[in-house]
Design a protein around this motif. Structure first.
Motif, PDB file in Angstrom:
ATOM      1  N   ASP A   8      38.667   2.511  73.652  1.00 24.38           N
ATOM      2  CA  ASP A   8      38.624   1.598  72.454  1.00 24.38           C
ATOM      3  C   ASP A   8      39.539   0.499  72.570  1.00 24.38           C
ATOM      4  O   ASP A   8      39.423  -0.363  71.898  1.00 24.38           O
ATOM      5  CB  ASP A   8      38.810   2.325  71.164  1.00 24.38           C
ATOM      6  N   TRP A 119      36.730  -8.709  77.187  1.00 23.11           N
ATOM      7  CA  TRP A 119      36.985  -7.599  76.445  1.00 23.11           C
ATOM      8  C   TRP A 119      37.199  -7.631  74.852  1.00 23.11           C
ATOM      9  O   TRP A 119      36.819  -6.779  74.029  1.00 23.11           O
ATOM     10  CB  TRP A 119      38.443  -6.566  77.067  1.00 23.11           C
ATOM     11  N   HIS A 120      37.847  -8.650  74.370  1.00 27.97           N
ATOM     12  CA  HIS A 120      37.981  -9.064  73.129  1.00 27.97           C
ATOM     13  C   HIS A 120      36.738  -9.164  72.469  1.00 27.97           C
ATOM     14  O   HIS A 120      36.282  -8.730  71.384  1.00 27.97           O
ATOM     15  CB  HIS A 120      38.833 -10.006  72.807  1.00 27.97           C
ATOM     16  N   ALA A 121      35.959 -10.041  72.964  1.00 28.90           N
ATOM     17  CA  ALA A 121      34.422 -10.208  72.376  1.00 28.90           C
ATOM     18  C   ALA A 121      33.583  -8.943  72.440  1.00 28.90           C
ATOM     19  O   ALA A 121      32.761  -8.695  71.693  1.00 28.90           O
ATOM     20  CB  ALA A 121      34.008 -11.184  73.437  1.00 28.90           C
ATOM     21  N   ALA A 122      34.008  -7.954  73.419  1.00 25.93           N
ATOM     22  CA  ALA A 122      33.272  -6.707  73.235  1.00 25.93           C
ATOM     23  C   ALA A 122      33.759  -5.810  72.386  1.00 25.93           C
ATOM     24  O   ALA A 122      33.327  -4.589  72.018  1.00 25.93           O
ATOM     25  CB  ALA A 122      33.263  -6.002  74.782  1.00 25.93           C
ATOM     26  N   GLY A 123      34.872  -6.074  71.409  1.00 28.29           N
ATOM     27  CA  GLY A 123      35.538  -5.551  70.475  1.00 28.29           C
ATOM     28  C   GLY A 123      36.402  -4.416  70.934  1.00 28.29           C
ATOM     29  O   GLY A 123      36.890  -3.704  70.123  1.00 28.29           O
ATOM     30  N   LEU A 124      37.049  -4.598  71.868  1.00 24.22           N
ATOM     31  CA  LEU A 124      38.063  -3.605  72.281  1.00 24.22           C
ATOM     32  C   LEU A 124      39.382  -4.237  71.626  1.00 24.22           C
ATOM     33  O   LEU A 124      39.593  -5.597  71.624  1.00 24.22           O
ATOM     34  CB  LEU A 124      38.110  -3.571  73.965  1.00 24.22           C
ATOM     35  N   GLY A 125      40.225  -3.322  71.300  1.00 24.05           N
ATOM     36  CA  GLY A 125      41.473  -3.796  71.055  1.00 24.05           C
ATOM     37  C   GLY A 125      42.456  -4.214  72.206  1.00 24.05           C
ATOM     38  O   GLY A 125      42.474  -3.502  73.315  1.00 24.05           O
ATOM     39  N   ARG A 236      33.411   1.028  74.951  1.00 22.88           N
ATOM     40  CA  ARG A 236      33.763   1.684  73.769  1.00 22.88           C
ATOM     41  C   ARG A 236      32.653   2.454  73.001  1.00 22.88           C
ATOM     42  O   ARG A 236      31.392   2.043  73.520  1.00 22.88           O
ATOM     43  CB  ARG A 236      34.556   0.867  72.620  1.00 22.88           C
TER      44      ARG A 236
END
Length: 239
Positions: A8, A119-125, A236
């Motif tokens: 995540d 990764w940010h666009a995919a929703g990962l912190g 995630r």
């Protein structure tokens, strides 16, 4: 070698992982060395500077050390590449000034920023854990050839707000601060001792072995390893 992880959040080391050690040693270190004297005299009353000075005196056992003596100690620690918190604090203040003035522009390997954006666009912190101070991290990620990258990041952690990078408890603190379960956190670093500590705290780990970096030849122990961020696939759990 490629590595895939169902996590995540990703926590990033900087030196040797996202950015070249040579830039830090050859550009940032001399810059901070040139600014220590001014910091210790002109800004001595500022809380962060005063706290760092007190920490230097405590660490050296010299409660009456003056600015000249403290500068000498800082320079000696710099020569040793010692990860002392007050040194990192004062470096961070000096670097933040340099970035703000345009004297400095952060370095990143070419594969890093596209990966972070993906990764940010995919929703990962995305978080940072570096021996460099939070002040330095903030300045570093806000002053890049790609513009201000701070909006991509969540928490920023250093040896003061998290603890030493080779102690598992530091990673437990970060996990608690992020609210992400340890097994859902992925740590990227070039140093096996840090990777070992993160894994002991229950994290997932990847060793980054970049050609020409100081720790490349030593390897990353038994951790999965990559040469670039392009070799890392992260995702995630939906919902």
């Amino acid at each position: 070698m490629s590595a895939r992880f169902d996590v995540d959040a990703v926590v990033l080391d900087i030196e040797g992982t996202t950015s070249a050690t040579g830039f830090v040693v050859d550009v940032l270190y001399p810059y901070s060395r040139s600014r220590f004297a001014a910091l210790l005299t002109e800004r001595a009353a500022e809380p962060a500077v005063a706290r760092a000075v007190a920490q230097v005196r405590e660490l050296t056992g010299e409660p009456d050390a003056d600015a000249v003596r403290i500068e000498k100690t800082l320079n000696a620690w710099l020569d040793e590449d010692r990860k002392a918190t007050p040194l990192k604090t004062l470096q961070g203040i000096a670097w933040a000034e340099g970035f703000a003035r345009g004297d400095l522009v952060a370095h990143f390997f070419d594969d890093v920023v596209p990966a972070l954006r993906s990764w940010h666009a995919a929703g990962l912190g995305l978080h940072v854990y570096s021996s460099g101070s939070v002040v330095a991290q903030r300045a570093w990620f806000s002053s890049t050839p790609w513009g201000d990258l701070l909006p991509l990041l969540g928490g920023l952690y250093d040896t003061e707000n998290a603890g030493p990078k080779r102690e598992p408890e530091s990673y437990r603190r970060i996990a608690a601060a992020t609210g992400v379960a340890p097994k859902r956190l992925l740590f990227l670093s070039d140093r096996p001792g840090e990777l070992d500590a993160a894994r002991e705290a229950g994290w997932r780990t990847v060793g980054v072995r970049r050609p020409g970096e100081p720790y490349e030849a030593g390897g990353v122990g038994d951790h999965p390893e990559v040469r670039t961020f392009d070799e890392i696939t992260v995702g995630r759990v939906a919902g």
